[in-house]
Design a protein around this motif. Sequence first.
Motif, PDB file in Angstrom:
ATOM      1  N   LEU A   9      10.663  19.644 -13.184  1.00  0.00           N
ATOM      2  CA  LEU A   9      10.240  20.828 -12.442  1.00  0.00           C
ATOM      3  C   LEU A   9      11.398  21.429 -11.643  1.00  0.00           C
ATOM      4  O   LEU A   9      11.654  22.641 -11.710  1.00  0.00           O
ATOM      5  N   SER A  10      12.105  20.587 -10.895  1.00  0.00           N
ATOM      6  CA  SER A  10      13.185  21.110 -10.046  1.00  0.00           C
ATOM      7  C   SER A  10      14.337  21.653 -10.896  1.00  0.00           C
ATOM      8  O   SER A  10      14.994  22.625 -10.501  1.00  0.00           O
ATOM      9  N   MET A  11      14.562  21.070 -12.090  1.00  0.00           N
ATOM     10  CA  MET A  11      15.585  21.620 -12.985  1.00  0.00           C
ATOM     11  C   MET A  11      15.198  23.023 -13.450  1.00  0.00           C
ATOM     12  O   MET A  11      16.025  23.946 -13.463  1.00  0.00           O
ATOM     13  N   VAL A  12      13.930  23.174 -13.826  1.00  0.00           N
ATOM     14  CA  VAL A  12      13.454  24.492 -14.263  1.00  0.00           C
ATOM     15  C   VAL A  12      13.548  25.504 -13.123  1.00  0.00           C
ATOM     16  O   VAL A  12      13.939  26.665 -13.315  1.00  0.00           O
ATOM     17  N   LYS A  13      13.233  25.054 -11.906  1.00  0.00           N
ATOM     18  CA  LYS A  13      13.262  25.962 -10.747  1.00  0.00           C
ATOM     19  C   LYS A  13      14.685  26.414 -10.421  1.00  0.00           C
ATOM     20  O   LYS A  13      14.920  27.572 -10.102  1.00  0.00           O
ATOM     21  N   TYR A  14      15.659  25.474 -10.500  1.00  0.00           N
ATOM     22  CA  TYR A  14      17.018  25.934 -10.171  1.00  0.00           C
ATOM     23  C   TYR A  14      17.593  26.785 -11.302  1.00  0.00           C
ATOM     24  O   TYR A  14      18.398  27.692 -11.061  1.00  0.00           O
ATOM     25  N   ASN A  15      17.121  26.553 -12.537  1.00  0.00           N
ATOM     26  CA  ASN A  15      17.527  27.448 -13.630  1.00  0.00           C
ATOM     27  C   ASN A  15      16.976  28.858 -13.411  1.00  0.00           C
ATOM     28  O   ASN A  15      17.621  29.850 -13.767  1.00  0.00           O
ATOM     29  N   SER A  16      15.772  28.929 -12.833  1.00  0.00           N
ATOM     30  CA  SER A  16      15.155  30.247 -12.597  1.00  0.00           C
ATOM     31  C   SER A  16      15.868  31.017 -11.489  1.00  0.00           C
ATOM     32  O   SER A  16      15.653  32.219 -11.334  1.00  0.00           O
ATOM     33  N   CYS A  17      16.694  30.292 -10.707  1.00  0.00           N
ATOM     34  CA  CYS A  17      17.478  30.957  -9.645  1.00  0.00           C
ATOM     35  C   CYS A  17      18.884  31.288 -10.115  1.00  0.00           C
ATOM     36  O   CYS A  17      19.776  31.542  -9.281  1.00  0.00           O
ATOM     37  N   ALA A  18      19.099  31.299 -11.437  1.00  0.00           N
ATOM     38  CA  ALA A  18      20.450  31.501 -11.966  1.00  0.00           C
ATOM     39  C   ALA A  18      21.041  32.852 -11.583  1.00  0.00           C
ATOM     40  O   ALA A  18      22.266  32.997 -11.477  1.00  0.00           O
ATOM     41  N   ASN A  19      20.165  33.841 -11.372  1.00  0.00           N
ATOM     42  CA  ASN A  19      20.666  35.165 -10.978  1.00  0.00           C
ATOM     43  C   ASN A  19      21.001  35.236  -9.491  1.00  0.00           C
ATOM     44  O   ASN A  19      21.476  36.256  -9.003  1.00  0.00           O
ATOM     45  N   ARG A  20      20.714  34.146  -8.758  1.00  0.00           N
ATOM     46  CA  ARG A  20      21.065  34.081  -7.324  1.00  0.00           C
ATOM     47  C   ARG A  20      21.807  32.779  -7.037  1.00  0.00           C
ATOM     48  O   ARG A  20      21.353  31.951  -6.242  1.00  0.00           O
ATOM     49  N   PHE A  22      24.121  29.908  -5.579  1.00  0.00           N
ATOM     50  CA  PHE A  22      24.584  29.519  -4.234  1.00  0.00           C
ATOM     51  C   PHE A  22      23.689  30.057  -3.112  1.00  0.00           C
ATOM     52  O   PHE A  22      24.064  29.999  -1.946  1.00  0.00           O
ATOM     53  N   SER A  23      22.499  30.563  -3.486  1.00  0.00           N
ATOM     54  CA  SER A  23      21.531  30.959  -2.456  1.00  0.00           C
ATOM     55  C   SER A  23      20.821  29.703  -1.958  1.00  0.00           C
ATOM     56  O   SER A  23      20.915  28.618  -2.565  1.00  0.00           O
ATOM     57  N   ALA A  24      20.063  29.837  -0.863  1.00  0.00           N
ATOM     58  CA  ALA A  24      19.363  28.671  -0.302  1.00  0.00           C
ATOM     59  C   ALA A  24      18.376  28.059  -1.297  1.00  0.00           C
ATOM     60  O   ALA A  24      18.361  26.829  -1.465  1.00  0.00           O
ATOM     61  N   PRO A  25      17.525  28.872  -2.000  1.00  0.00           N
ATOM     62  CA  PRO A  25      16.617  28.262  -2.984  1.00  0.00           C
ATOM     63  C   PRO A  25      17.377  27.560  -4.110  1.00  0.00           C
ATOM     64  O   PRO A  25      16.971  26.490  -4.576  1.00  0.00           O
ATOM     65  N   TRP A  26      18.477  28.128  -4.541  1.00  0.00           N
ATOM     66  CA  TRP A  26      19.276  27.532  -5.630  1.00  0.00           C
ATOM     67  C   TRP A  26      19.795  26.158  -5.211  1.00  0.00           C
ATOM     68  O   TRP A  26      19.678  25.179  -5.951  1.00  0.00           O
ATOM     69  N   TRP A  27      20.366  26.086  -3.992  1.00  0.00           N
ATOM     70  CA  TRP A  27      20.868  24.798  -3.489  1.00  0.00           C
ATOM     71  C   TRP A  27      19.718  23.797  -3.309  1.00  0.00           C
ATOM     72  O   TRP A  27      19.863  22.605  -3.599  1.00  0.00           O
ATOM     73  N   PHE A  28      18.570  24.288  -2.826  1.00  0.00           N
ATOM     74  CA  PHE A  28      17.428  23.399  -2.578  1.00  0.00           C
ATOM     75  C   PHE A  28      16.969  22.731  -3.870  1.00  0.00           C
ATOM     76  O   PHE A  28      16.820  21.504  -3.933  1.00  0.00           O
ATOM     77  N   TRP A  29      16.754  23.550  -4.918  1.00  0.00           N
ATOM     78  CA  TRP A  29      16.232  22.987  -6.166  1.00  0.00           C
ATOM     79  C   TRP A  29      17.268  22.138  -6.894  1.00  0.00           C
ATOM     80  O   TRP A  29      16.928  21.128  -7.516  1.00  0.00           O
ATOM     81  N   LEU A  30      18.541  22.534  -6.793  1.00  0.00           N
ATOM     82  CA  LEU A  30      19.595  21.738  -7.413  1.00  0.00           C
ATOM     83  C   LEU A  30      19.694  20.359  -6.738  1.00  0.00           C
ATOM     84  O   LEU A  30      19.786  19.327  -7.414  1.00  0.00           O
ATOM     85  N   SER A  31      19.630  20.351  -5.396  1.00  0.00           N
ATOM     86  CA  SER A  31      19.701  19.075  -4.651  1.00  0.00           C
ATOM     87  C   SER A  31      18.458  18.227  -4.928  1.00  0.00           C
ATOM     88  O   SER A  31      18.557  17.007  -5.094  1.00  0.00           O
ATOM     89  N   LEU A  32      17.290  18.879  -4.982  1.00  0.00           N
ATOM     90  CA  LEU A  32      16.050  18.140  -5.237  1.00  0.00           C
ATOM     91  C   LEU A  32      16.058  17.521  -6.637  1.00  0.00           C
ATOM     92  O   LEU A  32      15.507  16.430  -6.845  1.00  0.00           O
ATOM     93  N   THR A  33      16.703  18.202  -7.585  1.00  0.00           N
ATOM     94  CA  THR A  33      16.858  17.611  -8.923  1.00  0.00           C
ATOM     95  C   THR A  33      17.610  16.296  -8.836  1.00  0.00           C
ATOM     96  O   THR A  33      17.214  15.289  -9.434  1.00  0.00           O
TER      97      THR A  33
END
Length: 551
Positions: A9-20, A22-33
Amino acid sequence: MFFIMAAMLSMVKYNSCANRPFSAPWWFWLSLTGVNLAGALGVKFVGLFIILQVGWNTISDLWHLFGDLSLSVVTVGKHLTARILCLIVLPLTLYTATYAVHFMVLNKSGPGDGFFSSAFQARLSGNNLHNASIPEHLAYGSVITVKNLRMAIGYLHSHRHLYPEGIGARQQQVTTYLHKDYNNLWIIKKHNTNADPLDPSLPVEFVRHGDIIRLEHKETSRNLHSHYHEAPLTRKHYQVTGYGINGTGDSNDFWRIEVVNRKFGNRIKVLRSRIRLIHLVTGCVLGSSGKVLPKWGWEQLEVTCTPYLKETLNSIWNVEDHINPKLPNISLDVLQPSFPEVLLESHMVMIRGNNGLKPKDNEFTSKPWHWPVNYQGLRFSGINDTDFRVYLLGNPVVWWLNLLSIALYLLLGSIIAVAVQRGAHLPAEVEGLTQVLLRGGGQLLLGWILHYFPFFLMGRILYFHHYFPAMLFSSMLTGILWDTLLRLWAWSLASSSLARGLYVVGNLSLLLGTAYSFYLFHPLAYGMVGPLAQDPRSPMAGLRWLESWDF
């Protein structure tokens, strides 16, 4: 299973933030992965498969970024650094930290101590090596235990039981045993005299590298012995037995003790010296094959004398317990290993233990090809050995729908991929659905493959539950496939209200069918009542859809 799904789930979520990036959601989901990867591997080694999937996704993502010429090399470097920190450094740190806590909490001695090295045992409170003091150098007359240096082999052991008829010479069994036991005790004696070395009137004589010795089993007074008879399990190795009466045997009881990488004349240090025992008559080396003996050998491990003199851990030993009232003691505090050594050893023991899991007599196991087809379940408990009331079986409607969906996905995905490659023009909505099917479904198919096919390569015992992580991926693939098919079918209809109704009815049918199948088969999990399924009066009588289901 929780951490595998959370990582996905967290991998899919950080992939969905690919257009943003280094944003906070991107870092959050990448770290949670990274956190979930540490959790998946920390619970069970099968978590390695989700690490492989996330790793493959990450490499693919970085390769795509590397080919984007609008990004500077510095930006690509930042992406690489972020993934190294969050998907490698963070999981490893958390994983290691959980083991640091593990070793702090589980610091007591227990029945499994013998799986670990003497140095590891020295850190366990309650173990006889913890804060202990014993004589430093081995001397004649000492009562000792001899431990194999290969992890999870254990102590040189003997007992009053004989090898059965037809298994070499019918003499006393010698094995290795993973638990501490009085039958692990041996007395080290000179080969050419029966004088008591502990006699106060005699001087202390230390055992030295190159000495010819005799090991007498303390409980049975039989000598460690070998001869040209073949070992019980390992061909071309010689049998090792206990032989003689009250320490009196023959020349096949004589062994030359050698310290690995030391010179003649040196004393042998307890715990620190790595020794080999070479049989004087045959020239073979005492070792353990690591193979589990049958019931006649109490499922202990085979000891052999190997004519192949290559140094391996199987044929190297150390002296652990050492009792000699004529010698002064030294403290063993210096033995305690560092945290990295403890971490490495614990993992080696786990891996060896896992690989060594073999089926016992009459134990039910399963094969990987059984799992997707739901060929056979697993009996869990019941009133007696024949009346089982709890039975682990996959819901056949879900299981077989998943299997059908995988086959259908491979067919449909191939057709769509060929059509797109040939330049077929697809309407915008259909193209969007096919992208979801190919890319999203492709990720899930990869997850199913990674969590299923490696089991075909494993030599250890396998059970039905090993398929559960792969089953989660096949269930998600089923969801994506049928959702896409229903949307495509609805899109093909002219009427929007009819299309919406068809989509809703299709989804409800799948959900209600799944729920009803759960209702039918739920007694298998919650406990069957009444007559057995073979009885026509049983509520489960009509539900044995396959002969191989033995509930």
